[in-house]
Design a protein around this motif. Structure first.
Motif, PDB file in Angstrom:
ATOM      1  N   GLY A   1      21.894  -7.041  -6.161  1.00 31.54           N
ATOM      2  CA  GLY A   1      21.035  -6.416  -5.160  1.00 31.54           C
ATOM      3  C   GLY A   1      21.120  -4.908  -5.299  1.00 31.54           C
ATOM      4  O   GLY A   1      21.469  -4.374  -6.363  1.00 31.54           O
ATOM      5  N   PHE A   2      20.837  -4.203  -4.199  1.00 36.00           N
ATOM      6  CA  PHE A   2      20.890  -2.744  -4.205  1.00 36.00           C
ATOM      7  C   PHE A   2      21.536  -2.267  -2.912  1.00 36.00           C
ATOM      8  O   PHE A   2      21.446  -2.924  -1.875  1.00 36.00           O
ATOM      9  CB  PHE A   2      19.483  -2.141  -4.313  1.00 36.00           C
ATOM     10  CG  PHE A   2      18.780  -2.479  -5.596  1.00 36.00           C
ATOM     11  CD1 PHE A   2      18.914  -1.669  -6.716  1.00 36.00           C
ATOM     12  CD2 PHE A   2      17.997  -3.624  -5.694  1.00 36.00           C
ATOM     13  CE1 PHE A   2      18.275  -1.985  -7.903  1.00 36.00           C
ATOM     14  CE2 PHE A   2      17.365  -3.946  -6.876  1.00 36.00           C
ATOM     15  CZ  PHE A   2      17.501  -3.132  -7.984  1.00 36.00           C
ATOM     16  N   ILE A   3      22.200  -1.121  -2.992  1.00 31.76           N
ATOM     17  CA  ILE A   3      22.736  -0.472  -1.803  1.00 31.76           C
ATOM     18  C   ILE A   3      21.962   0.826  -1.601  1.00 31.76           C
ATOM     19  O   ILE A   3      21.721   1.580  -2.547  1.00 31.76           O
ATOM     20  CB  ILE A   3      24.258  -0.211  -1.937  1.00 31.76           C
ATOM     21  CG1 ILE A   3      24.792   0.409  -0.644  1.00 31.76           C
ATOM     22  CG2 ILE A   3      24.574   0.683  -3.131  1.00 31.76           C
ATOM     23  CD1 ILE A   3      26.316   0.522  -0.617  1.00 31.76           C
TER      24      ILE A   3
ATOM     25  N   ASP B   1      30.328   4.644   7.557  1.00 34.59           N
ATOM     26  CA  ASP B   1      28.903   4.779   7.223  1.00 34.59           C
ATOM     27  C   ASP B   1      28.211   3.428   7.298  1.00 34.59           C
ATOM     28  O   ASP B   1      28.794   2.391   6.952  1.00 34.59           O
ATOM     29  CB  ASP B   1      28.730   5.343   5.809  1.00 34.59           C
ATOM     30  CG  ASP B   1      28.870   6.856   5.761  1.00 34.59           C
ATOM     31  OD1 ASP B   1      28.976   7.469   6.838  1.00 34.59           O
ATOM     32  OD2 ASP B   1      28.878   7.414   4.651  1.00 34.59           O
ATOM     33  N   LYS B   2      26.957   3.466   7.737  1.00 39.89           N
ATOM     34  CA  LYS B   2      26.133   2.255   7.720  1.00 39.89           C
ATOM     35  C   LYS B   2      25.118   2.394   6.592  1.00 39.89           C
ATOM     36  O   LYS B   2      24.424   3.408   6.496  1.00 39.89           O
ATOM     37  CB  LYS B   2      25.441   2.047   9.060  1.00 39.89           C
ATOM     38  CG  LYS B   2      26.408   1.668  10.172  1.00 39.89           C
ATOM     39  CD  LYS B   2      25.705   1.296  11.452  1.00 39.89           C
ATOM     40  CE  LYS B   2      26.702   0.843  12.506  1.00 39.89           C
ATOM     41  NZ  LYS B   2      26.032   0.457  13.782  1.00 39.89           N
ATOM     42  N   VAL B   3      25.109   1.391   5.709  1.00 40.86           N
ATOM     43  CA  VAL B   3      24.205   1.397   4.559  1.00 40.86           C
ATOM     44  C   VAL B   3      23.367   0.128   4.603  1.00 40.86           C
ATOM     45  O   VAL B   3      23.668  -0.819   5.339  1.00 40.86           O
ATOM     46  CB  VAL B   3      24.990   1.472   3.235  1.00 40.86           C
ATOM     47  CG1 VAL B   3      25.742   2.784   3.140  1.00 40.86           C
ATOM     48  CG2 VAL B   3      25.945   0.295   3.108  1.00 40.86           C
ATOM     49  N   THR B   4      22.327   0.107   3.778  1.00 42.89           N
ATOM     50  CA  THR B   4      21.433  -1.056   3.745  1.00 42.89           C
ATOM     51  C   THR B   4      21.587  -1.796   2.423  1.00 42.89           C
ATOM     52  O   THR B   4      21.568  -1.173   1.351  1.00 42.89           O
ATOM     53  CB  THR B   4      19.964  -0.630   3.917  1.00 42.89           C
ATOM     54  OG1 THR B   4      19.828   0.082   5.151  1.00 42.89           O
ATOM     55  CG2 THR B   4      19.044  -1.841   3.937  1.00 42.89           C
ATOM     56  N   ILE B   5      21.738  -3.102   2.503  1.00 40.41           N
ATOM     57  CA  ILE B   5      21.772  -3.961   1.323  1.00 40.41           C
ATOM     58  C   ILE B   5      20.374  -4.551   1.125  1.00 40.41           C
ATOM     59  O   ILE B   5      19.802  -5.161   2.042  1.00 40.41           O
ATOM     60  CB  ILE B   5      22.801  -5.101   1.471  1.00 40.41           C
ATOM     61  CG1 ILE B   5      24.205  -4.537   1.698  1.00 40.41           C
ATOM     62  CG2 ILE B   5      22.770  -6.011   0.247  1.00 40.41           C
ATOM     63  CD1 ILE B   5      24.761  -3.734   0.549  1.00 40.41           C
TER      64      ILE B   5
ATOM     65  N   GLY C   1      13.681  -9.475  -1.092  1.00 38.27           N
ATOM     66  CA  GLY C   1      13.093  -8.654  -0.042  1.00 38.27           C
ATOM     67  C   GLY C   1      13.919  -8.576   1.231  1.00 38.27           C
ATOM     68  O   GLY C   1      13.503  -7.934   2.200  1.00 38.27           O
ATOM     69  N   THR C   2      15.063  -9.193   1.265  1.00 40.94           N
ATOM     70  CA  THR C   2      15.922  -9.157   2.450  1.00 40.94           C
ATOM     71  C   THR C   2      16.566  -7.779   2.591  1.00 40.94           C
ATOM     72  O   THR C   2      16.989  -7.178   1.605  1.00 40.94           O
ATOM     73  CB  THR C   2      17.028 -10.230   2.357  1.00 40.94           C
ATOM     74  OG1 THR C   2      16.425 -11.510   2.189  1.00 40.94           O
ATOM     75  CG2 THR C   2      17.901 -10.240   3.599  1.00 40.94           C
ATOM     76  N   ARG C   3      16.620  -7.290   3.818  1.00 38.66           N
ATOM     77  CA  ARG C   3      17.280  -6.021   4.109  1.00 38.66           C
ATOM     78  C   ARG C   3      18.333  -6.277   5.182  1.00 38.66           C
ATOM     79  O   ARG C   3      18.041  -6.916   6.196  1.00 38.66           O
ATOM     80  CB  ARG C   3      16.279  -4.973   4.611  1.00 38.66           C
ATOM     81  CG  ARG C   3      15.169  -4.634   3.629  1.00 38.66           C
ATOM     82  CD  ARG C   3      14.117  -3.755   4.294  1.00 38.66           C
ATOM     83  NE  ARG C   3      14.654  -2.457   4.693  1.00 38.66           N
ATOM     84  CZ  ARG C   3      14.598  -1.374   3.938  1.00 38.66           C
ATOM     85  NH1 ARG C   3      14.027  -1.421   2.745  1.00 38.66           N
ATOM     86  NH2 ARG C   3      15.088  -0.240   4.376  1.00 38.66           N
ATOM     87  N   GLN C   4      19.545  -5.815   4.944  1.00 45.05           N
ATOM     88  CA  GLN C   4      20.600  -6.020   5.937  1.00 45.05           C
ATOM     89  C   GLN C   4      21.459  -4.768   6.050  1.00 45.05           C
ATOM     90  O   GLN C   4      21.988  -4.275   5.055  1.00 45.05           O
ATOM     91  CB  GLN C   4      21.478  -7.206   5.546  1.00 45.05           C
ATOM     92  CG  GLN C   4      22.616  -7.484   6.490  1.00 45.05           C
ATOM     93  CD  GLN C   4      22.144  -7.899   7.876  1.00 45.05           C
ATOM     94  OE1 GLN C   4      21.344  -8.835   8.011  1.00 45.05           O
ATOM     95  NE2 GLN C   4      22.598  -7.205   8.910  1.00 45.05           N
TER      96      GLN C   4
ATOM     97  N   THR D   1      24.559 -15.313   4.190  1.00 48.72           N
ATOM     98  CA  THR D   1      23.419 -15.004   5.066  1.00 48.72           C
ATOM     99  C   THR D   1      22.424 -14.079   4.375  1.00 48.72           C
ATOM    100  O   THR D   1      21.203 -14.320   4.403  1.00 48.72           O
ATOM    101  CB  THR D   1      23.921 -14.341   6.372  1.00 48.72           C
ATOM    102  OG1 THR D   1      24.825 -15.224   7.033  1.00 48.72           O
ATOM    103  CG2 THR D   1      22.754 -14.020   7.290  1.00 48.72           C
ATOM    104  N   ILE D   2      22.919 -13.028   3.743  1.00 47.18           N
ATOM    105  CA  ILE D   2      22.035 -12.044   3.098  1.00 47.18           C
ATOM    106  C   ILE D   2      21.215 -12.680   1.984  1.00 47.18           C
ATOM    107  O   ILE D   2      20.014 -12.382   1.826  1.00 47.18           O
ATOM    108  CB  ILE D   2      22.859 -10.857   2.554  1.00 47.18           C
ATOM    109  CG1 ILE D   2      23.419 -10.021   3.714  1.00 47.18           C
ATOM    110  CG2 ILE D   2      22.014  -9.975   1.629  1.00 47.18           C
ATOM    111  CD1 ILE D   2      24.344  -8.898   3.289  1.00 47.18           C
TER     112      ILE D   2
END
Length: 386
Positions: free
Chosen positions: A97-99, A156-160, A165-168, A197-198
């Motif tokens: 995935g991506f961060i 820090d809060k980051v997005t996975i 197309g899932t964003r968490q 879950t992701i």
């Protein structure tokens, strides 16, 4: 037998210089064996630890298109029921995935694990350099190299982002250093439920990872696991297949070590045999007198066998001490730039005891030729030609 031993000891005492030289020769041979053997074993252990010591040595994966393993708890139960030297089993749910943090995005491998099980393989807890491991869902650990590249901080809060197309949004609770740059740059570690879950895995996982007691038996244990699971849609891979070049190098090291030790042993045996053969000639008059007094040929032979045994015992003791001293000294002056030993100190006591035993046995065997020669001495001719 007691008489033969006393005479052997007296013969050795009467030629102290010669005795010391023989003991020294045996000691040098044993010390070379212990030093080289211990050095090679330490090098191999270090290489194994760096290569597969903190990674999966046997891995079960799925052949299915979705790459998930169903009913994994029962499969782990089956694996644990095998009494084949498996010491750690960990379920893993991972995918690429991506961060994303602000305007920075990096490709990652999100790995969901049960920390209590994964710790026994990857030593995650002991390699956390800042913060703590996740204690609840949607919390992650980040490698120190990725931290540097993205300028991340604790809390820090980051997005996975996933290819589906899932964003968490997740929270960083700690940073780790697993001593491998590629891992520190790409792995995001979280708990099993978060990864499931992701990536919409449900209650499924993507792999079962294991470590074993004897890494060189990983292929045999993998075959047992494959037979136990008996499912055509599962792959069971082991480190020996994936690291064939490393394994070949280890085998070459072992073979060269054995060859060196064998040639050292042969030289020691020949040296002892030749010196004791000369001793028979030097002590021929005394042997002739002893035989004339009634000592049997068997006792005369035992005299030299006991000489070989005594020389071997003292040579082995001093040789082991010298060899261990050389090994310890080597780890003190052969250092890496960070001050750690170039080759870690590792003592295989079974190998050391075996080396000492072989030296004693070889010394005794080397005395067979002079022992046989002494039994054939004719006391009348020896005294007459004395």
């Amino acid at each position: 037998m007691r008489l033969a031993f006393k005479i052997a000891a007296r013969f050795l005492k009467s030629s102290k210089g010669q005795t010391i030289l023989i003991v020294l020769g045996i000691a040098i041979g044993v010390s070379v064996q212990v030093f080289i053997g211990t050095l090679i074993q330490g090098l191999q252990k270090s290489l194994i630890d760096k290569t597969v010591g903190s990674s999966s040595q046997i891995t079960v994966t799925s052949k299915n298109d979705n790459k998930v393993i169903k009913d994994w708890k029962s499969k782990i139960k089956d694996i644990k029921s095998l009494n084949v030297g498996i010491n750690s089993v960990s379920a893993v749910a991972d995918s690429s995935g991506f961060i994303k943090k602000g305007d920075k995005t990096e490709p990652i491998l999100l790995r969901g694990v049960t920390f209590s099980a994964a710790d026994s393989i990857y030593k995650i807890s002991s390699n956390i350099v800042d913060g703590t491991k996740p204690s609840s869902d949607n919390e992650i650990l980040v490698g120190k190299d990725l931290k540097k590249d993205m300028g991340l901080k604790l809390g820090d809060k980051v997005t996975i982002l996933t290819p589906q197309g899932t964003r968490q949004e997740v929270k960083i609770t700690g940073f780790y250093d697993l001593k491998v740059s590629s891992i520190n740059k790409s792995w995001i570690i979280t708990n099993l439920k978060t990864a499931q879950t992701i990536f919409n895995f449900g209650d499924n996982i993507t792999s079962i990872e294991m470590q074993v007691d004897d890494v060189f038996k990983a292929d045999i244990i993998a075959a047992d696991i494959k037979s136990k699971l008996n499912e055509s849609n599962l792959n069971v891979d082991n480190w020996k297949v994936e690291n064939a070049a490393t394994l070949s190098g280890l085998s070459g090291q072992s073979a060269s070590s054995i060859m060196i030790q064998v040639f050292v042993l042969i030289s020691v045996i020949l040296g002892i045999a030749s010196v004791l053969a000369i001793t028979v000639m030097q002590k021929s008059k005394q042997l002739g007198i002893l035989k004339a007094m009634g000592i049997k040929d068997r006792v005369a032979s035992l005299i030299f066998l006991f000489e070989g045994l005594i020389l071997g015992i003292f040579g082995a003791i001093f040789g082991v001490l010298i060899g261990l001293g050389l090994t310890y000294s080597f780890t003190k002056f052969a250092l890496n730039p960070d001050g750690t030993p170039l080759v870690p100190l590792y003592f295989d006591y079974k190998f050391i005891v075996l080396s000492a035993f072989i030296a004693v046995a070889s010394s005794t065997i080397a005395a067979l030729i002079p022992a046989i020669k002494s039994s054939k001495l004719n006391p009348i001719e020896v005294i007459k030609n004395g």
